[in-house]
Design an enzyme around this catalytic site. Sequence first.
Site, PDB file in Angstrom:
ATOM      1  N   GLY A   9       0.866  -1.158  -0.041  1.00 21.20           N
ATOM      2  CA  GLY A   9       0.030   0.045   0.186  1.00 21.20           C
ATOM      3  C   GLY A   9       0.849   1.153  -0.090  1.00 21.20           C
ATOM      4  O   GLY A   9       0.397   2.171   0.368  1.00 21.20           O
ATOM      5  N   ASN A  56      -1.778  -8.440  -5.560  1.00 19.39           N
ATOM      6  CA  ASN A  56      -2.932  -8.246  -4.628  1.00 19.39           C
ATOM      7  C   ASN A  56      -2.469  -9.358  -3.306  1.00 19.39           C
ATOM      8  O   ASN A  56      -2.307 -10.170  -3.723  1.00 19.39           O
ATOM      9  CB  ASN A  56      -4.218  -8.901  -5.337  1.00 19.39           C
ATOM     10  CG  ASN A  56      -5.321  -9.006  -4.424  1.00 19.39           C
ATOM     11  OD1 ASN A  56      -5.173  -8.597  -3.244  1.00 19.39           O
ATOM     12  ND2 ASN A  56      -6.457  -9.692  -4.930  1.00 19.39           N
ATOM     13  N   SER A 137      -5.228  -0.263  13.444  1.00 21.11           N
ATOM     14  CA  SER A 137      -6.297   0.939  13.710  1.00 21.11           C
ATOM     15  C   SER A 137      -6.820   1.225  15.066  1.00 21.11           C
ATOM     16  O   SER A 137      -6.954   0.121  15.684  1.00 21.11           O
ATOM     17  CB  SER A 137      -7.360   0.584  12.744  1.00 21.11           C
ATOM     18  OG  SER A 137      -8.322   1.800  12.800  1.00 21.11           O
ATOM     19  N   TYR A 152     -13.696  -4.881   9.729  1.00 23.81           N
ATOM     20  CA  TYR A 152     -12.428  -3.760   9.660  1.00 23.81           C
ATOM     21  C   TYR A 152     -11.924  -4.152  11.162  1.00 23.81           C
ATOM     22  O   TYR A 152     -10.608  -4.141  11.426  1.00 23.81           O
ATOM     23  CB  TYR A 152     -12.793  -2.323   9.341  1.00 23.81           C
ATOM     24  CG  TYR A 152     -11.737  -1.648   9.389  1.00 23.81           C
ATOM     25  CD1 TYR A 152     -10.733  -1.593   8.418  1.00 23.81           C
ATOM     26  CD2 TYR A 152     -11.387  -0.723  10.336  1.00 23.81           C
ATOM     27  CE1 TYR A 152      -9.704  -0.851   8.352  1.00 23.81           C
ATOM     28  CE2 TYR A 152     -10.226   0.242  10.388  1.00 23.81           C
ATOM     29  CZ  TYR A 152      -9.463  -0.001   9.476  1.00 23.81           C
ATOM     30  OH  TYR A 152      -8.370   1.083   9.360  1.00 23.81           O
ATOM     31  N   LYS A 156      -8.382  -5.799  12.463  1.00 22.91           N
ATOM     32  CA  LYS A 156      -7.334  -4.879  12.827  1.00 22.91           C
ATOM     33  C   LYS A 156      -7.128  -5.379  14.112  1.00 22.91           C
ATOM     34  O   LYS A 156      -5.782  -5.488  14.590  1.00 22.91           O
ATOM     35  CB  LYS A 156      -7.542  -3.418  12.985  1.00 22.91           C
ATOM     36  CG  LYS A 156      -7.547  -2.820  11.722  1.00 22.91           C
ATOM     37  CD  LYS A 156      -6.473  -2.873  10.869  1.00 22.91           C
ATOM     38  CE  LYS A 156      -6.655  -2.220   9.473  1.00 22.91           C
ATOM     39  NZ  LYS A 156      -5.309  -1.983   8.756  1.00 22.91           N
ATOM     40  N   ILE A 185      -6.523   9.872  10.044  1.00 21.36           N
ATOM     41  CA  ILE A 185      -5.458  10.257   9.298  1.00 21.36           C
ATOM     42  C   ILE A 185      -6.056  11.077   8.156  1.00 21.36           C
ATOM     43  O   ILE A 185      -6.432  10.309   7.215  1.00 21.36           O
ATOM     44  CB  ILE A 185      -4.155   9.351   8.874  1.00 21.36           C
ATOM     45  CG1 ILE A 185      -3.830   8.551  10.137  1.00 21.36           C
ATOM     46  CG2 ILE A 185      -3.056  10.000   8.138  1.00 21.36           C
ATOM     47  CD1 ILE A 185      -3.246   9.537  11.287  1.00 21.36           C
TER      48      ILE A 185
HETATM   49  N1  NAP Z   1      -6.433   6.973   7.335  1.00 18.86           N
HETATM   50  C1  NAP Z   1      -6.676   6.613   8.286  1.00 18.86           C
HETATM   51  O1  NAP Z   1      -7.360   7.566   9.052  1.00 18.86           O
HETATM   52  C2  NAP Z   1      -6.613   5.378   9.012  1.00 18.86           C
HETATM   53  C3  NAP Z   1      -6.890   5.045  10.263  1.00 18.86           C
HETATM   54  C4  NAP Z   1      -6.464   3.982  10.832  1.00 18.86           C
HETATM   55  C5  NAP Z   1      -5.836   3.114  10.131  1.00 18.86           C
HETATM   56  N2  NAP Z   1      -5.597   3.246   8.648  1.00 18.86           N
HETATM   57  C6  NAP Z   1      -4.838   2.201   7.999  1.00 18.86           C
HETATM   58  O2  NAP Z   1      -3.892   2.571   7.308  1.00 18.86           O
HETATM   59  C7  NAP Z   1      -3.446   1.799   6.241  1.00 18.86           C
HETATM   60  C8  NAP Z   1      -3.393   2.578   5.042  1.00 18.86           C
HETATM   61  O3  NAP Z   1      -4.429   3.417   4.708  1.00 18.86           O
HETATM   62  P1  NAP Z   1      -4.618   4.815   4.271  1.00 18.86           P
HETATM   63  O4  NAP Z   1      -5.512   5.572   5.232  1.00 18.86           O
HETATM   64  O5  NAP Z   1      -3.390   5.318   3.832  1.00 18.86           O
HETATM   65  O6  NAP Z   1      -5.337   4.519   2.998  1.00 18.86           O
HETATM   66  P2  NAP Z   1      -5.151   4.499   1.368  1.00 18.86           P
HETATM   67  O7  NAP Z   1      -4.626   5.445   0.752  1.00 18.86           O
HETATM   68  O8  NAP Z   1      -6.436   3.832   0.613  1.00 18.86           O
HETATM   69  O9  NAP Z   1      -3.877   3.042   1.337  1.00 18.86           O
HETATM   70  C9  NAP Z   1      -4.316   1.866   1.249  1.00 18.86           C
HETATM   71  C10 NAP Z   1      -3.492   1.437   0.371  1.00 18.86           C
HETATM   72  O10 NAP Z   1      -3.569   0.057   0.170  1.00 18.86           O
HETATM   73  C11 NAP Z   1      -3.533  -0.597  -1.011  1.00 18.86           C
HETATM   74  N3  NAP Z   1      -4.202  -1.820  -0.998  1.00 18.86           N
HETATM   75  C12 NAP Z   1      -5.593  -2.139  -0.572  1.00 18.86           C
HETATM   76  N4  NAP Z   1      -5.952  -3.422  -0.699  1.00 18.86           N
HETATM   77  C13 NAP Z   1      -4.702  -3.883  -1.248  1.00 18.86           C
HETATM   78  C14 NAP Z   1      -4.615  -5.441  -1.875  1.00 18.86           C
HETATM   79  N5  NAP Z   1      -5.455  -6.629  -1.584  1.00 18.86           N
HETATM   80  N6  NAP Z   1      -3.279  -5.720  -2.255  1.00 18.86           N
HETATM   81  C15 NAP Z   1      -2.274  -4.783  -2.371  1.00 18.86           C
HETATM   82  N7  NAP Z   1      -2.596  -3.550  -2.045  1.00 18.86           N
HETATM   83  C16 NAP Z   1      -3.769  -3.133  -1.543  1.00 18.86           C
HETATM   84  C17 NAP Z   1      -4.224   0.361  -1.818  1.00 18.86           C
HETATM   85  O11 NAP Z   1      -3.398   0.266  -3.138  1.00 18.86           O
HETATM   86  P3  NAP Z   1      -4.377  -0.135  -4.496  1.00 18.86           P
HETATM   87  O12 NAP Z   1      -5.223   0.514  -4.563  1.00 18.86           O
HETATM   88  O13 NAP Z   1      -3.058  -0.130  -5.680  1.00 18.86           O
HETATM   89  O14 NAP Z   1      -4.519  -1.675  -4.229  1.00 18.86           O
HETATM   90  C18 NAP Z   1      -3.908   1.626  -0.937  1.00 18.86           C
HETATM   91  O15 NAP Z   1      -2.510   2.267  -1.586  1.00 18.86           O
HETATM   92  C19 NAP Z   1      -4.812   0.772   6.036  1.00 18.86           C
HETATM   93  O16 NAP Z   1      -4.441  -0.530   6.551  1.00 18.86           O
HETATM   94  C20 NAP Z   1      -5.778   1.373   6.809  1.00 18.86           C
HETATM   95  O17 NAP Z   1      -6.618   0.515   7.569  1.00 18.86           O
HETATM   96  C21 NAP Z   1      -5.806   4.474   8.082  1.00 18.86           C
END
Ligand code: NAP
Length: 247
Positions: A9, A56, A137, A152, A156, A185
């Site tokens: 990701g 994936n 998370s 979700y 986590k 975030i």
């Molecule tokens: N933002 C928040 O507030 C927040 C809070 C708590 C936890 N998190 C966690 O932080 C992590 C990153 O999230 P983010 O906020 O940065 O969102 P994001 O920008 O949507 O990043 C998630 C990334 O995961 C990749 N991904 C998802 N499913 C995949 C798969 N099956 N295989 C390969 N790549 C995959 C996506 O890439 P592709 O589209 O190329 O597949 C995307 O680049 C996640 O685990 C999320 O649960 C985020």
Amino acid sequence: MNKVSIITGGASGIGKAIAEKFMEYGHTVIVIGRDEKKLMAMKDAYPNNCEVIKGNIASSDDIKKIFRIISLNYPVIDNLINSAGFNMTVNTELTFEEAMLNWNSVIATNLTGSFMMAIKVAEIMKRPGGRIINISSIGAFTGGIATGGIAYAASKAGLNGLTFSLARELSSKGITVNSIAPGFIEQTGFTASFPKEKTSEILSQIPVGRAGKSKDIADICYFLCSEEASYITGEIINVNGGWLFGR
Ligand SMILES: NC(=O)c1ccc[n+]([C@@H]2O[C@H](COP(=O)([O-])OP(=O)(O)OC[C@H]3O[C@@H](n4cnc5c(N)ncnc54)[C@H](OP(=O)(O)O)[C@@H]3O)[C@@H](O)[C@H]2O)c1
């Protein structure tokens, strides 16, 4: 030699900020994702320090392919950051079939995907000195900020359990394993589409008075991967501006 860090990701949001921080400090990063456009944008922006591999992480075949490609050029890996993850609604309003479909998708990426990445990387991870960081998370502790977070939150919380068990397994071999549990975030693929009212409500509950930034997560992630953090393992580090403390 430069450190080599795999970041799932890593082409958007938190993962991208981690990749950029690590490159700033001389690492070669290997970014895994499914979206070719986002991967190419990373490669174009950082042609010298960034490798991208399309895959994936929910697919065991893709995981094996990813590691076949990695081991061609990188026999030893310093860090794995499992940042790939997403949410899909699972609640008691869905039909059983819908709920199962969404549950399986979320668990397959957020939990099983991170597990498979860890199992494969352990074969080629630096010992001593290797680091595995799972991006968990706040939802693992709260059940999510609204209804619909059943899969979700479970994924986590499972990731935290995976962190504990991997730490027990690997720490004696010189590899530390920790989780970072972000709160809210802003401006990631995950949160960019949150409605304004929902964002304002969340912000009103955060003691430091601002949303988190991807850099907040990248900074602690870089520390956990440093030599200075070699005595920290099996921990869940909450990074949420105080949104959780005291519970
Ligand atoms: N933002 C928040 O507030 C927040 C809070 C708590 C936890 N998190 C966690 O932080 C992590 C990153 O999230 P983010 O906020 O940065 O969102 P994001 O920008 O949507 O990043 C998630 C990334 O995961 C990749 N991904 C998802 N499913 C995949 C798969 N099956 N295989 C390969 N790549 C995959 C996506 O890439 P592709 O589209 O190329 O597949 C995307 O680049 C996640 O685990 C999320 O649960 C985020």
